[in-house]
Design an enzyme around this catalytic site. Sequence first.
Site, PDB file in Angstrom:
ATOM      1  N   TYR A 295       0.849  -1.184   0.000  1.00 13.75           N
ATOM      2  CA  TYR A 295       0.000   0.000   0.000  1.00 13.75           C
ATOM      3  C   TYR A 295       0.889   1.240   0.000  1.00 13.75           C
ATOM      4  O   TYR A 295       1.904   1.281   0.700  1.00 13.75           O
ATOM      5  CB  TYR A 295      -0.901   0.037   1.236  1.00 13.75           C
ATOM      6  CG  TYR A 295      -1.921  -1.069   1.308  1.00 13.75           C
ATOM      7  CD1 TYR A 295      -3.220  -0.871   0.860  1.00 13.75           C
ATOM      8  CD2 TYR A 295      -1.584  -2.316   1.829  1.00 13.75           C
ATOM      9  CE1 TYR A 295      -4.165  -1.880   0.950  1.00 13.75           C
ATOM     10  CE2 TYR A 295      -2.519  -3.335   1.907  1.00 13.75           C
ATOM     11  CZ  TYR A 295      -3.796  -3.104   1.467  1.00 13.75           C
ATOM     12  OH  TYR A 295      -4.726  -4.107   1.535  1.00 13.75           O
ATOM     13  N   HIS A 303      -6.636   1.097  -2.179  1.00  7.96           N
ATOM     14  CA  HIS A 303      -6.373  -0.334  -2.283  1.00  7.96           C
ATOM     15  C   HIS A 303      -4.886  -0.560  -2.558  1.00  7.96           C
ATOM     16  O   HIS A 303      -4.164   0.343  -2.978  1.00  7.96           O
ATOM     17  CB  HIS A 303      -7.218  -0.952  -3.402  1.00  7.96           C
ATOM     18  CG  HIS A 303      -8.687  -0.942  -3.113  1.00  7.96           C
ATOM     19  ND1 HIS A 303      -9.268  -1.797  -2.206  1.00  7.96           N
ATOM     20  CD2 HIS A 303      -9.691  -0.176  -3.605  1.00  7.96           C
ATOM     21  CE1 HIS A 303     -10.573  -1.565  -2.155  1.00  7.96           C
ATOM     22  NE2 HIS A 303     -10.853  -0.582  -2.988  1.00  7.96           N
ATOM     23  N   LYS A 350      -4.260  -5.019  -9.421  1.00  2.82           N
ATOM     24  CA  LYS A 350      -2.988  -5.113  -8.723  1.00  2.82           C
ATOM     25  C   LYS A 350      -1.923  -5.654  -9.683  1.00  2.82           C
ATOM     26  O   LYS A 350      -2.200  -6.556 -10.468  1.00  2.82           O
ATOM     27  CB  LYS A 350      -3.090  -6.020  -7.495  1.00  2.82           C
ATOM     28  CG  LYS A 350      -3.939  -5.439  -6.378  1.00  2.82           C
ATOM     29  CD  LYS A 350      -4.120  -6.415  -5.253  1.00  2.82           C
ATOM     30  CE  LYS A 350      -4.898  -5.795  -4.108  1.00  2.82           C
ATOM     31  NZ  LYS A 350      -6.113  -5.109  -4.478  1.00  2.82           N
TER      32      LYS A 350
END
Length: 396
Positions: A295, A303, A350
Amino acid sequence: MSLIGGNRSKAPRKGAGKRNDNNRIYANPLPIIFSDSSPSRVRSILGLVGLSLTQVITPHCEGYFDPHTRSVWTCERNDSMLLWRRGFFGKGDLSRSEPTWLARRLNDRKARQGKYLTSEEIREKRRAERRQFKLDRAAAIAAVAAEAEAIFEAEGRVVVPALSGPEIPSGATWRPAPVLDGPTLTTESREMLEDQEPLEDVEHLQLTLHEAFFLSWNLDCLDILHPETDEPMTLREIWVAFQHAYLTPPIPDLPTPQLQFDNPFLIHYVAYHHYRSLGWVVKGGIKFCVDYLLYKKGPVFTHAEFAIVVCPVYEDLADQETSTTNLQNAEPFNWHWLSTINRVNSQVMKTLILTYVTIPARSRISSDVLSSPACLAQYSVREVIVRRFIPARMRD
């Protein structure tokens, strides 16, 4: 005449108040604080000669080492909230992340007194309102269609039923019907709830061994207590105990296994220390089938941007053949597995990173260095970013 680029009043964006509160509550990225209360003129003068009056304020928290769960428990609420709000260390054992069990129980008690709804009740209320909105909209559309059919039968005119308009409710115009009769509390039940004993906070903050050692060794803000003697452990004792926690449980009447360079605690701590020292907030990534999540500021802000898979690599292949440690991802991985992990993290926006941690060869370094954190200088880290190829999006 319109003025292009003139001053325009900016309306506050949605959620600005919550973001400001988060920026205030989680303003410190680490438990230690740098404080300088001297006047700006004094700071500028001292800066010219390379001096500073900045003080480092280091808190001292306590935690109990638990070898069975491979974690360190922080039982004091003040210590737990400090470690969470200054760096997002640990996890509440009765919560998803932040230790909020006590706050949720207090909210539940106030909700039973009729003061306000809990978050779970608000969620169920919103779901019920969405279901009712869909029913009202479907009924309105059916009524318009029936009216158009009646006009066709009576006058022979074809009327296309409108799917929008004042008769058809939309998400912006629909409002739930007010509840006239709701559950009320009698005076006796209200007094019974108000006379309840104060709640005791039974939740503790659970730190991984990597987080606990980082706080104890690098920041010197966590004292780790022995689970049997309640005495603070020395750095050497902590270092050896954390490595033994990842070894095979000892068999009675047999000596404790020797420390190895491929100890799982060492491998994952190297990766954790690497990213923490670069300013990332590192959290567990088992939810997305990876080792860590990175993070930029913390879970309450955004997120995670990157997903980390730790891949151990032996400097000497002979060490891997004779090793008794079954390291995860040490063997050549299956491409189907890699594609699956990459697809899972691509769907949640991600970027997958393979972090290769090189294990030093036993023929080059003596195993005696494993008794001290100085052995970490013998490990190296390499990173490879894996991106999923999408032909429809990557033609240009």
